[in-house]
Each structure stands twice: as structure tokens, then as C-alpha cells.
Design a protein around this motif. Structure first.
Motif, PDB file in Angstrom:
ATOM      1  N   LEU A 279       0.861  -1.186   0.000  1.00 14.26           N
ATOM      2  CA  LEU A 279       0.000   0.000   0.000  1.00 14.26           C
ATOM      3  C   LEU A 279       0.899   1.238   0.000  1.00 14.26           C
ATOM      4  O   LEU A 279       2.097   1.152   0.291  1.00 14.26           O
ATOM      5  CB  LEU A 279      -0.913  -0.007   1.217  1.00 14.26           C
ATOM      6  N   ALA A 280       0.310   2.393  -0.328  1.00 17.56           N
ATOM      7  CA  ALA A 280       1.094   3.625  -0.479  1.00 17.56           C
ATOM      8  C   ALA A 280       1.968   3.913   0.745  1.00 17.56           C
ATOM      9  O   ALA A 280       3.132   4.298   0.612  1.00 17.56           O
ATOM     10  CB  ALA A 280       0.156   4.800  -0.745  1.00 17.56           C
ATOM     11  N   PHE A 281       1.430   3.706   1.945  1.00 13.73           N
ATOM     12  CA  PHE A 281       2.185   4.115   3.134  1.00 13.73           C
ATOM     13  C   PHE A 281       3.402   3.243   3.409  1.00 13.73           C
ATOM     14  O   PHE A 281       4.272   3.625   4.198  1.00 13.73           O
ATOM     15  CB  PHE A 281       1.273   4.205   4.374  1.00 13.73           C
ATOM     16  N   ALA A 282       3.491   2.067   2.766  1.00 13.58           N
ATOM     17  CA  ALA A 282       4.611   1.159   3.045  1.00 13.58           C
ATOM     18  C   ALA A 282       5.950   1.846   2.793  1.00 13.58           C
ATOM     19  O   ALA A 282       6.909   1.669   3.537  1.00 13.58           O
ATOM     20  CB  ALA A 282       4.482  -0.108   2.198  1.00 13.58           C
ATOM     21  N   ARG A 283       6.007   2.664   1.741  1.00 19.29           N
ATOM     22  CA  ARG A 283       7.292   3.304   1.428  1.00 19.29           C
ATOM     23  C   ARG A 283       7.568   4.510   2.309  1.00 19.29           C
ATOM     24  O   ARG A 283       8.644   5.073   2.273  1.00 19.29           O
ATOM     25  CB  ARG A 283       7.371   3.657  -0.054  1.00 19.29           C
ATOM     26  N   TRP A 284       6.556   4.936   3.104  1.00 26.15           N
ATOM     27  CA  TRP A 284       6.772   6.069   4.006  1.00 26.15           C
ATOM     28  C   TRP A 284       7.032   5.624   5.432  1.00 26.15           C
ATOM     29  O   TRP A 284       7.192   6.439   6.330  1.00 26.15           O
ATOM     30  CB  TRP A 284       5.539   6.986   4.008  1.00 26.15           C
ATOM     31  N   MET A 285       7.008   4.328   5.676  1.00 30.15           N
ATOM     32  CA  MET A 285       7.271   3.851   7.031  1.00 30.15           C
ATOM     33  C   MET A 285       8.755   4.067   7.339  1.00 30.15           C
ATOM     34  O   MET A 285       9.557   4.289   6.446  1.00 30.15           O
ATOM     35  CB  MET A 285       6.883   2.374   7.152  1.00 30.15           C
ATOM     36  N   ALA A 286       9.083   4.025   8.605  1.00 28.06           N
ATOM     37  CA  ALA A 286      10.473   4.239   8.986  1.00 28.06           C
ATOM     38  C   ALA A 286      10.973   3.005   9.731  1.00 28.06           C
ATOM     39  O   ALA A 286      10.552   2.784  10.860  1.00 28.06           O
ATOM     40  CB  ALA A 286      10.599   5.478   9.878  1.00 28.06           C
ATOM     41  N   PRO A 287      11.843   2.196   9.141  1.00 35.18           N
ATOM     42  CA  PRO A 287      12.362   2.320   7.774  1.00 35.18           C
ATOM     43  C   PRO A 287      11.323   1.888   6.735  1.00 35.18           C
ATOM     44  O   PRO A 287      10.424   1.116   7.070  1.00 35.18           O
ATOM     45  CB  PRO A 287      13.538   1.331   7.790  1.00 35.18           C
ATOM     46  N   PRO A 288      11.495   2.376   5.481  1.00 42.14           N
ATOM     47  CA  PRO A 288      10.591   1.959   4.403  1.00 42.14           C
ATOM     48  C   PRO A 288      10.491   0.434   4.338  1.00 42.14           C
ATOM     49  O   PRO A 288      11.502  -0.260   4.463  1.00 42.14           O
ATOM     50  CB  PRO A 288      11.258   2.543   3.153  1.00 42.14           C
TER      51      PRO A 288
END
Lengths: 336, 336
Positions: A279-288
Motif C-alpha cells: 500500500l502507499a504508506f509502506a514506502r513512508w514507514m520508517a524504515p521503508p
């Protein structure tokens, strides 16, 4: 089953009743003798009868397609919806969206109201779709397509899914390649076919690498944040906790992150995490988040296209379509 | 404008034409003389004529409500959608969902097809809704409600929004209270009323605290991840960069996080961040995002309830409803 779908007249002739009687059964009227009803329903299902398009039947255009989902509250639903809407809109039809909330899904009343307004067909994204409900839809001659999550459809039911086995395999293989030996997997609910397929993929990857499977490292739970949190907290309490976790969804992976943070474990230095969905937010997690991409938008597109073909009376070469999953490596996985 | 809505017959009498002529104009037929058409359209708008419910008009139940959105690809849309769907479903109606994609929205053809299938009314969530398009909907007597994002509706258009001014004020006041003196704000596009209101709230909070407003610290951009990323990168290049940033959306805030991470600034030790919306993922960000909650689900509920009242011919006490925003303090803001 004949290669051509029969008409209402042919069903009526074979059942030795008037066309209007077949019509009554299809439309759920109650003034038909039970034995007659059963005979007619049997013929409808055996012959794979489908209603002609509502436009042709009644001379008025309704051009409605129904999308029915368990819930409308996750980005997961939205990606599917956007794919379905794109195709339906291009075809000049209108998309009716509903969710079943907490009520029992697909009651007879629901099917009645859908037919009453002349719906052309339905796409079902329901974890609780029963055999009986599916049979009811078939008896009424309403074309429908099931999207994964919707229980285990029998082979004759048109359905769209993702290559869940391959996804579970790829995630596990990636972690094995990074040197992990204690790899946990958190699934969705155990009865769900997609979960079973992913965990089978996980087991197959371990087996290929000649690694033993530890039942303690396999957890079944829901797909939400809280589910991932609880399952991970339990995994961390094991005497020999995992160094890598394959989650059942990206949303669940956010809970895995939170549990690791609370447990003072850094990602990926101490524990690697793989999600599922992208989902879109996966790449905005920390860490991605490293995750297995499910082509949800494309699955919506495929479901809608398949439904349109059914509505147009086309035969499908295959009732089951599985779209490919793909491992997307980001920063939440590292060498052990 | 009379206190009672007029009937088709009354409009026809006043225009000195047959009822069928008024009907033709309402249904967009082209075989009406231009001067006659203009007279009738003027009367329709002046009297605030609304079509009676489709069910009563044609003797068949359609019971369809339309929700039209710019795009179906953000969690923002989904929260609104779930609120609308809940009310429509409870009322025993069906919800048709469409997005305008990249085509021009709300063409005459679109309105025609909506009327052709007997839609009872529409909820519009469109940033590009023009005055002309709104006037067109009014001329056709279709009840509609606008949800924020949809340009600046004139006061007579029923609309639902959030208290954006109060939200911008609360976010800024919170940061001032933490000792910040260099506070930046990233809005959406400058012409958007919600953005203007939030930035006015930001300025008012600075003024109340007797702090100067620095134009360099105010940025207008889109609501996506990439927009937040670019705007923040530019802010960090200022000679005297901000120690706190108020973002225009949670999605934008993920870009703010990423830019700060790339710039080697830790959150909140070096820079505090406040989001806007409070979507589900805000609490899973690292650190969990302090944000201004917009009650999106409730806004969807309010929009649907308002539309149902219009469809039932009720008069609204107020055409504009603003639901309260609320500051949710998490871990992305800290004392300076």
C-alpha cells in the motif's frame, strides 16, 4: 452443461412450466410450489443460465454493476475499488458500492433489492461468503465474480486472486538469502485461502533451503495493526525469538514495527520485517517497508473485465485468474 | 424565492408553456427554442425548483444517490466514502460511486446520464467544480451537496466542511506553546478555500502571540508525499530554517518526514511536525504524527444526511455545515 447458455423459454420447456413461472423463481417470488421451484432452480444452475442484460430485458437502461465489500475502511479496499471503477466507468456503466458492515451479508432481501433495481452483475469481496449464498446467487441467474478474501470459491465460480503462494515463497527466500534462520510468519485468519497459500509458500521456501519448520513461528490472526502488535509481542517472548518476520499485510506490519519498537529491537539491525500488499504508506514507514506487492488495482480491473464478459454471455477460458505478486525490497530487511 | 418549492405545473404556467416543455428543459432535450429555454431555466433557478423523488415520478424505484470524487486513490476519499455509504445504506438507498479521473468533470453528458438512470441527488467532492457546472446542476433541478475541496461554494449552495481556520490556529498555537519561533506552514494549492482558511488560522495564532509572520515560511503546493518532500527541502535551504512545520495533510507530512530524514534532522528533537487529517497511518508513523483531526467519516455522514433532507424537500436551517477539527498530540512535536 451445454456450450451455449439456454434461454428462459428452454428452461421453461424442460421444466414443463410457463416462462412466467421460471421468471417468478428468478425474481424470488414466493407463489411457486416448492417442488416446482426446486426443479427450476436445479435447471438454472445445471445449465448455467444467466439473465440477459437488464437493458435488453426491460427496454430501459440501468447499467448498474454492484461492488460489495466487507468493509470500506482500508487502503486495501480502496485500491480494488479504484480498479473496478476505472473499468466500469470506461464501459459507460455505473458502479454501486456497498459494504455489509456488521450485518449478515447477502441476505435474500439484499439479492432481491439488487435484482429489483436491475443490477447487471456483482463483484464480491467478502470473507464470509458461504456456499449457500453463492448457490442463491446462481439460482437467481445473476452474474458475479469473487475477489480473494471471499472464502474458498469452488473451481466453477469465477474468481480473481493474487499468487499468494509465490508471494509467501519470495518473502521467505529473500530472508533465507540474507542469512536468517529463525523466520516467523504472521498470517491472516487460518481458514482464509490466501493465508493458507502464503504460509504454504513460506514452508516450501524453508524446505527448499533444507531448514526445519518451527510451528511456534507460525501465527494466525487478523490483518490489522493491533493483530500484528500482539502476534509480535508473543513472538518476542519465545525462548529463541525470530530474527525476521513475514507479516500478513502492510497494516499488520505497522503493528510488528510498533511491537519491535516497544521491545527495544531495531529494524532491520536486529529484526527484519517483510509486509504484504505494498500500500502507499509502506514506502513512508520508517524504515521503508520491504513488502510483497499485491496488484490490487489490477485485480479490481480484472474482476470488472471478467464480470463484463460474463454479462455479455461470453465463456471464460479460465474461471480462476491469479495476478502475480512481486517482492519489493526496501530498508526493513538486512543481512543477519 | 417563495418559502414553498413550486411544482412543474406552476413553472409551466408562469413561463406560459406546456408542462412537457419544462420537462424537456429539465431533461436536457435540445428541441426547445433557446429563448424559451432561457426563460424556463431562469424560473427553475429563481424558484429553487427540485425534481420530485424519482420513485414518485416514474413509479419505479431507483433509489440511487451519486457520489462523485476527483480521485479514488487516497485514504482521505475512503473515509468520506465510508460515511456517505453508511447513511445511504441505512436509508435503504444505493450509492453510485464515480471519479472524474483526468477528464473534465461534470460535463452535460455526465449530468444527462445521471438523470437518465433516475439519480435522486449527488454529493460532489471535486476541486474543479466551476460556477457554470453548479449552475447547470441547478437548472436541471438535481439536489446536490458539495464537500470541501470543491472550490468556494457560494453561500446558497449546501456544503459540508471542517473548521479549517480553527485547525490551522490550534496547530500553530501548540507549536508556539512549545517555544517555537520559526514555524513554517505548507498548504495545499493557494486558491483552495480550505488552505486559505488554515493559513489564516496560522497567521492569527502568530499575531495573537505577537510574533511576526515571515512570508518565506508559507508554502503552497499539492497534498501528496512528493509535494511535502519538495517544500520541506526548500525550507531547509533558508538561511534561517524553521524549527517546526505545519503540513497540509498527513500524506504531505510523510514527505516532510522524508525530507528531514534526508537532511539529517531528527523529529522532534530538531524539527517538530504537525499533520492535517488524522488518517489511520498517522499513528503508525515513526515518530507517531501530531496532527489536526478532520472528521472525514462524519463529514461524509453529514453530507449524505443533508442530501436526503434536500431530496425530501426539506428546507435547511443552514446551507453551510462545518464540523470541528481537533488537535491530536502525539510524538512528532516537542519543546524547542
Amino acid at each position: 452443461m451445454s456450450t451455449r447458455r439456454p434461454t428462459l423459454t428452454e428452461i421453461a420447456r424442460e421444466a414443463n412450466v410457463a416462462v412466467s413461472t421460471v421468471s417468478k423463481v428468478l425474481n424470488g417470488h414466493t407463489d411457486v410450489a416448492p417442488a416446482t421451484r426446486r426443479t427450476i432452480e436445479k435447471l438454472i444452475v445445471e445449465h448455467g443460465y444467466r439473465r440477459p442484460r437488464a437493458a435488453r430485458r426491460t427496454g430501459r437502461r440501468t447499467d448498474l454493476i454492484d461492488l460489495v465489500m466487507d468493509r470500506l475502511d482500508s487502503a486495501w479496499s480502496l485500491s480494488l475499488l479504484s480498479g473496478v471503477e476505472e473499468v466500469i466507468e470506461e464501459a459507460g456503466l455505473s458502479l454501486v458500492v456497498s459494504s455489509v458492515h456488521n450485518r449478515q451479508s447477502l441476505t435474500r432481501r439484499w439479492v432481491d433489492s439488487l435484482l429489483a433495481r436491475g443490477s447487471e452483475g456483482a463483484i464480491l469481496v467478502l470473507s464470509g461468503l458461504t456456499e449457500a449464498q453463492r448457490a442463491d446467487l446462481e439460482r437467481r441467474g445473476l452474474p458475479f465474480v469473487v475477489v480473494d478474501g471471499a472464502g474458498q470459491p469452488p473451481p466453477e465460480v469465477p474468481s480473481i486472486g493474487a499468487t499468494n503462494f509465490a508471494g509467501g515463497y519470495a518473502a521467505t527466500e529473500h530472508l533465507i538469502g540474507l542469512g536468517h534462520r529463525r523466520i516467523a510468519v504472521i498470517g491472516g485468519p487460518e481458514p482464509l485461502p490466501s493465508t493458507r497459500a502464503r504460509i504454504a509458500g513460506y514452508r516450501a521456501a524453508l524446505e527448499t533451503a533444507g531448514m526445519p519448520a518451527d510451528r511456534q513461528l507460525v501465527r494466525y490472526t487478523g490483518f490489522q495493526h493491533e493483530d500484528g502488535l500482539r502476534a509480535t509481542a508473543a513472538l518476542l517472548e519465545l525462548a529463541d525469538p525470530p530474527t525476521a518476520i513475514v507479516a500478513g499485510s502492510d497494516q499488520q506490519a505497522t503493528g510488528v514495527y510498533e511491537a519491535l519498537r516497544r521491545g527495544g529491537r531495531s529494524i532491520p539491525a536486529q529484526v527484519s520485517v517483510v509486509g504484504f500488499d505494498d500500500l502507499a504508506f509502506a514506502r513512508w514507514m520508517a524504515p521503508p517497508l520491504t513488502t510483497v506487492r499485491q496488484p490490487l488495482h489490477e485485480m479490481g480491473v480484472a474482476a470488472a473485465r471478467t464480470l463484463l464478459r460474463l454479462i455479455n454471455g461470453e465463456r471464460l477460458e479460465s474461471t480462476r485468474i491469479e495476478l502475480a505478486t512481486e517482492l519489493v525490497v526496501r530498508e526493513s530487511t538486512a543481512a543477519r
